[in-house]
Design a protein around this motif. Sequence first.
Motif, PDB file in Angstrom:
ATOM      1  N   ASN A 116      47.666  38.260  30.799  1.00 15.23           N
ATOM      2  CA  ASN A 116      47.168  37.628  29.388  1.00 15.23           C
ATOM      3  C   ASN A 116      47.623  37.893  28.058  1.00 15.23           C
ATOM      4  O   ASN A 116      47.491  36.872  27.588  1.00 15.23           O
ATOM      5  N   GLY A 150      38.685  41.857  32.040  1.00 19.12           N
ATOM      6  CA  GLY A 150      38.380  41.031  32.724  1.00 19.12           C
ATOM      7  C   GLY A 150      37.339  40.344  31.271  1.00 19.12           C
ATOM      8  O   GLY A 150      37.724  40.160  30.207  1.00 19.12           O
ATOM      9  N   ARG A 151      35.942  39.416  31.786  1.00 20.24           N
ATOM     10  CA  ARG A 151      35.468  39.310  30.734  1.00 20.24           C
ATOM     11  C   ARG A 151      35.086  40.057  29.569  1.00 20.24           C
ATOM     12  O   ARG A 151      34.483  41.504  30.569  1.00 20.24           O
ATOM     13  N   CYS A 196      48.411  36.685  37.356  1.00 20.61           N
ATOM     14  CA  CYS A 196      49.265  36.060  37.457  1.00 20.61           C
ATOM     15  C   CYS A 196      48.610  35.121  35.796  1.00 20.61           C
ATOM     16  O   CYS A 196      46.981  34.502  36.140  1.00 20.61           O
ATOM     17  N   GLY A 231      44.196  33.085  33.222  1.00 24.75           N
ATOM     18  CA  GLY A 231      44.434  34.521  33.428  1.00 24.75           C
ATOM     19  C   GLY A 231      43.615  34.291  35.232  1.00 24.75           C
ATOM     20  O   GLY A 231      42.789  34.753  35.455  1.00 24.75           O
ATOM     21  N   ASN A 245      43.317  39.662  44.697  1.00 25.23           N
ATOM     22  CA  ASN A 245      43.812  40.695  45.588  1.00 25.23           C
ATOM     23  C   ASN A 245      44.348  39.946  46.963  1.00 25.23           C
ATOM     24  O   ASN A 245      43.919  40.174  46.787  1.00 25.23           O
ATOM     25  N   PRO A 287      36.913  47.920  43.040  1.00 23.00           N
ATOM     26  CA  PRO A 287      36.007  48.585  42.660  1.00 23.00           C
ATOM     27  C   PRO A 287      35.268  48.146  43.698  1.00 23.00           C
ATOM     28  O   PRO A 287      35.313  47.254  44.629  1.00 23.00           O
TER      29      PRO A 287
HETATM   30  C1  BT5 Z   1      36.859  38.345  35.654  1.00 23.01           C
HETATM   31  O1  BT5 Z   1      36.404  39.262  35.027  1.00 23.01           O
HETATM   32  O2  BT5 Z   1      36.622  38.546  36.658  1.00 23.01           O
HETATM   33  C2  BT5 Z   1      38.036  37.997  35.392  1.00 23.01           C
HETATM   34  C3  BT5 Z   1      39.282  39.344  35.693  1.00 23.01           C
HETATM   35  C4  BT5 Z   1      40.999  38.106  34.966  1.00 23.01           C
HETATM   36  C5  BT5 Z   1      42.034  39.158  35.456  1.00 23.01           C
HETATM   37  C6  BT5 Z   1      43.152  38.685  35.330  1.00 23.01           C
HETATM   38  S1  BT5 Z   1      44.421  38.823  36.026  1.00 23.01           S
HETATM   39  C7  BT5 Z   1      45.034  38.530  35.122  1.00 23.01           C
HETATM   40  C8  BT5 Z   1      45.441  38.235  33.680  1.00 23.01           C
HETATM   41  N1  BT5 Z   1      45.608  39.246  33.069  1.00 23.01           N
HETATM   42  C9  BT5 Z   1      44.284  40.145  32.392  1.00 23.01           C
HETATM   43  O3  BT5 Z   1      44.447  41.356  31.656  1.00 23.01           O
HETATM   44  N2  BT5 Z   1      43.169  39.869  33.016  1.00 23.01           N
HETATM   45  C10 BT5 Z   1      43.521  38.488  33.878  1.00 23.01           C
HETATM   46  P1  BT5 Z   1      34.135  39.727  35.181  1.00 23.01           P
HETATM   47  O4  BT5 Z   1      33.762  37.949  35.858  1.00 23.01           O
HETATM   48  O5  BT5 Z   1      34.064  40.018  34.093  1.00 23.01           O
HETATM   49  O6  BT5 Z   1      34.670  40.854  36.588  1.00 23.01           O
HETATM   50  C11 BT5 Z   1      35.159  41.507  35.889  1.00 23.01           C
HETATM   51  C12 BT5 Z   1      34.507  42.857  36.639  1.00 23.01           C
HETATM   52  O7  BT5 Z   1      34.624  42.383  37.932  1.00 23.01           O
HETATM   53  C13 BT5 Z   1      34.374  44.551  36.257  1.00 23.01           C
HETATM   54  O8  BT5 Z   1      33.909  45.411  35.754  1.00 23.01           O
HETATM   55  C14 BT5 Z   1      34.353  44.584  37.318  1.00 23.01           C
HETATM   56  O9  BT5 Z   1      33.084  45.018  38.018  1.00 23.01           O
HETATM   57  C15 BT5 Z   1      34.947  43.733  38.443  1.00 23.01           C
HETATM   58  N3  BT5 Z   1      36.474  44.140  39.009  1.00 23.01           N
HETATM   59  C16 BT5 Z   1      37.229  44.668  38.393  1.00 23.01           C
HETATM   60  N4  BT5 Z   1      38.423  44.671  39.145  1.00 23.01           N
HETATM   61  C17 BT5 Z   1      38.490  43.680  40.424  1.00 23.01           C
HETATM   62  C18 BT5 Z   1      39.593  43.537  41.409  1.00 23.01           C
HETATM   63  N5  BT5 Z   1      40.167  43.604  41.242  1.00 23.01           N
HETATM   64  N6  BT5 Z   1      38.870  42.832  42.674  1.00 23.01           N
HETATM   65  C19 BT5 Z   1      37.321  42.765  42.524  1.00 23.01           C
HETATM   66  N7  BT5 Z   1      36.314  42.884  41.346  1.00 23.01           N
HETATM   67  C20 BT5 Z   1      36.995  43.653  40.408  1.00 23.01           C
END
Ligand code: BT5
Length: 315
Positions: A87, A113-114, A128, A205, A209, A218
Motif C-alpha cells: 500500500n 491493517g486497518r 497485492c 490492498g 495467506n 497470528p
Molecule cells: C485487515 O485489517 O485485515 C487489512 C489487511 C490488509 C493487508 C494488505 S497486504 C497488502 C496491503 N499492504 C498493506 O500494508 N496492507 C494491505 P484489520 O481488519 O484491521 O485486521 C488486522 C488484524 O488481523 C490484526 O490486528 C491481526 O489480529 C490480524 N492479522 C494480522 N496479520 C494477519 C494475517 N496474515 N492473517 C490473518 N490475520 C492477520
Amino acid sequence: MPDTRRALLDALADGPVPGPELADRLGVSRAAVWKQVEALREDGLGIESTDDGYRVTDVSEFGGAAIAYGLDAPFEIEYHDSIGSTNERVRELADEGREDVAVVANEQTAGRGRLDRGWTGPSGGVYCSLLLRPDVPLAHSPVYTLAAAVAVARAAREAGVDARIKWPNDVLVLDDESERGGQKLCGILTEMEGEADRVKWLIVGIGINANVEPEDLPEGATSLLAERGEPVDRRIFTQRLLETFDELRSDPDSILDAWREHAATLGQRVRVETPGGEVVGKTVDVEFPGALIVETDDGERERVTAGDCEHLRPV
Ligand code: BT5
C-alpha cells in the motif's frame, strides 16, 4: 518501456513468435526485442529461442513477468520479493500520477491493517495493492473493498478452498470451533484520496495467506496452503484475482449480488463496533456502496457503513 513489455508478453502468449516478427508487431528494433526478452528472463520467465521463434517454457517462478504473462486484465504489474508495505509503495505511484498498477509482493515486512493494526506478511503470501482512479464520488469507495473480497473468494474457490466474506474486509474459511466462526485467510485495506468529493486515487490492498504456514501467522489465521494441504499456484491465483476484480469494477451493479453469493455475514447475528457505538442484531442485507443492514433486537433497521464486525453465535 512497460508498454513494450506488456505487448511482448501478450504476443508471446499467442505462441512462438520469431524475433523479426515481434519487432514488427511491437514497432521496435530487434535489439529492443532482445533486450526485453532478456529482462523477462531476469524476472524469472523461462523463454526459449527455437526455430519458430521465442517461446515461453516456464512460468513457475512467481514474479511480475509470470503474473503479466497471459493476464486478461489491464494492470501493470510491479513485483517485489520483499517490501515494507505494498500500500505504501502504491501511494508513491499515486503521487507520480500512475493508474491501474498492481504492486505484488511475496513478503511484507511492515504490512498494515486497518486502524493502525499490523498485517503479518511472511514469505509465500500474495500481498497485492491496486492503484485505481475510478471516476466516482468518494462515498462509493467501499464497493471496491467488496469487489476485492469477492475476487479473493472466487480465486480461493477455484483453488479448492471454500472461502466466505466477512463484512467489511475479511475473507474467512468457516469452522465451528473458532471464536469468530472462521479463520482469517485474507484482509483488505482500502485507502483513498479525494478531490472535491470525487475519488482522486484509491488503493485496494489485499493480503492473502497463500503458501504460508499458520504457525507463522497470528492466532485465528489460516492459509491456502493449510486448507489445501499443498501449495497453490500463486501466479494463477493472482491472475484470477485481478481478472475478477477488473470484471466487477467495470460492472459495479454486479458487485453486491456477487458479494451476497459469497458472504458469511448475511443472516448472521453480529456485533459491530461503529464509530457511533455498538450495533447488535441480525444482518439482513448489504446495500450500495457497502452498508450492512442490521435488524436490532428491538426491531430497528440500522444501516452500518463502517466498523469492526464480530459474528456472534445465535441466541
Ligand atoms: C485487515 O485489517 O485485515 C487489512 C489487511 C490488509 C493487508 C494488505 S497486504 C497488502 C496491503 N499492504 C498493506 O500494508 N496492507 C494491505 P484489520 O481488519 O484491521 O485486521 C488486522 C488484524 O488481523 C490484526 O490486528 C491481526 O489480529 C490480524 N492479522 C494480522 N496479520 C494477519 C494475517 N496474515 N492473517 C490473518 N490475520 C492477520
